[in-house]
Enzyme design. Sequence first.
Site, mmCIF file in Angstrom:
data_model
loop_
_atom_site.group_PDB
_atom_site.id
_atom_site.type_symbol
_atom_site.label_atom_id
_atom_site.label_comp_id
_atom_site.label_asym_id
_atom_site.label_seq_id
_atom_site.Cartn_x
_atom_site.Cartn_y
_atom_site.Cartn_z
ATOM 1 C CG ASP A 1 -4.297 -0.366 -3.593
ATOM 2 O OD1 ASP A 1 -3.888 0.167 -2.439
ATOM 3 O OD2 ASP A 1 -3.434 -0.231 -4.792
ATOM 4 C CG LEU A 2 -5.029 6.470 -3.467
ATOM 5 C CD1 LEU A 2 -6.194 6.676 -3.982
ATOM 6 C CD2 LEU A 2 -4.355 6.875 -2.179
ATOM 7 C CG ASP A 3 -1.636 4.988 -5.241
ATOM 8 O OD1 ASP A 3 -1.757 6.264 -6.138
ATOM 9 O OD2 ASP A 3 -0.298 5.244 -4.602
ATOM 10 C CB THR B 1 -0.097 8.826 -7.648
ATOM 11 O OG1 THR B 1 -0.084 8.183 -6.633
ATOM 12 C CG2 THR B 1 -0.652 9.471 -7.562
ATOM 13 C CE LYS C 1 3.167 -0.425 -10.512
ATOM 14 N NZ LYS C 1 2.144 -0.517 -11.813
ATOM 15 N N GLY C 2 2.715 -1.275 -4.305
ATOM 16 C CA GLY C 2 1.516 -1.960 -2.987
ATOM 17 C C GLY C 2 3.035 -1.623 -1.540
ATOM 18 C CB ILE C 3 5.181 -2.291 0.151
ATOM 19 C CG1 ILE C 3 6.727 -1.451 -1.169
ATOM 20 C CG2 ILE C 3 5.451 -3.632 -0.816
ATOM 21 C CD1 ILE C 3 8.521 -2.716 -1.017
ATOM 22 N NE ARG D 1 6.573 8.075 2.703
ATOM 23 C CZ ARG D 1 5.590 9.055 4.303
ATOM 24 N NH1 ARG D 1 6.515 9.471 4.451
ATOM 25 N NH2 ARG D 1 4.577 8.957 3.324
ATOM 26 C CB SER E 1 -3.994 3.651 0.646
ATOM 27 O OG SER E 1 -2.792 4.111 -0.004
ATOM 28 C CB ALA E 2 0.642 1.165 0.727
ATOM 29 C CB SER E 3 -0.561 6.287 0.221
ATOM 30 O OG SER E 3 -0.321 7.931 0.099
ATOM 31 C CG ASN F 1 0.946 11.857 1.089
ATOM 32 O OD1 ASN F 1 1.291 12.283 2.677
ATOM 33 N ND2 ASN F 1 2.071 11.259 0.697
ATOM 34 C CE LYS G 1 -2.831 -1.862 0.819
ATOM 35 N NZ LYS G 1 -3.251 -1.284 -0.413
ATOM 36 C CD GLU H 1 -4.897 -3.545 -3.072
ATOM 37 O OE1 GLU H 1 -3.763 -2.798 -3.970
ATOM 38 O OE2 GLU H 1 -3.796 -3.019 -2.104
ATOM 39 C CG ASP H 2 -2.749 -1.568 -8.190
ATOM 40 O OD1 ASP H 2 -2.243 -0.866 -9.109
ATOM 41 O OD2 ASP H 2 -2.379 -1.143 -7.494
#
Length: 231
Positions: free
Chosen positions: A11-13, A19, A47-49, A51, A118-120, A122, A149, A173-174
């Site tokens: 995962d990213l964030d 971020t 978190k994790g979902i 936009r 990632s869910a992002s 970006n 997710k 994942e976090d």
Amino acid sequence: MSIYPKAFIYDLDGVITDTAEFHFLAWQKIAQKLDISIDRQFNEQLKGIGRMDSLELILKLDPSLSELSNEEKENLANRKNELYLELVETIDSSNVLPGIEELLAANKEQGLKIALGSASKNALYVLDQLGLTHYFDYIVDASQVSKGKPDPETFTAAADALGIEYPACIGIEDSAAGVAAINAANMFSVGVGDAAQLSDADYLVEATSQLDFEEIVERYRHQTALKETDQ
């Protein structure tokens, strides 16, 4: 024991960089524009979902906003992204979370594939800002999946692109949604954070600094061996 993983999917964030605060500040500005107040406790739900799903949760706080058109929602989501990107422009390699680059390097040294889930939308931009893009063999972001997710699609899409069977993958994942997605994909889940939120993870650490390659692989091998014995 010959069992060995073939890929790590990050995962990213909250795992590679944090971020989450930028997301919160951007959503807070959007909420204020709608005369809605959100705090960091509410932000935990986001978190994790994706936009649009995040926006829907915010809009539910004011029933009078239920009639917003899809176009109005898209405009709000796009504005949030603009605010977020303005904040992300300030990050660099110093914002990589402790232990992560060492773990990525260990993955590479052992010949394992590395993907981002990632869910992002970006994700690639953020990796570029952090100077980590060269580690990754494949990147899955929200624009490439139809279900976010906790649906497993983010992780299965990464494994499919790499040509690796799901049980041979380790996901990190976090968020509870992220851990649920990894588990649903029949992969080994590593949770980073609060045990109360991530109790379903196969292996859990409190912080990224505790992510040790050898320990993760040993836990993976042990659990995989147990599963094969039970079959």
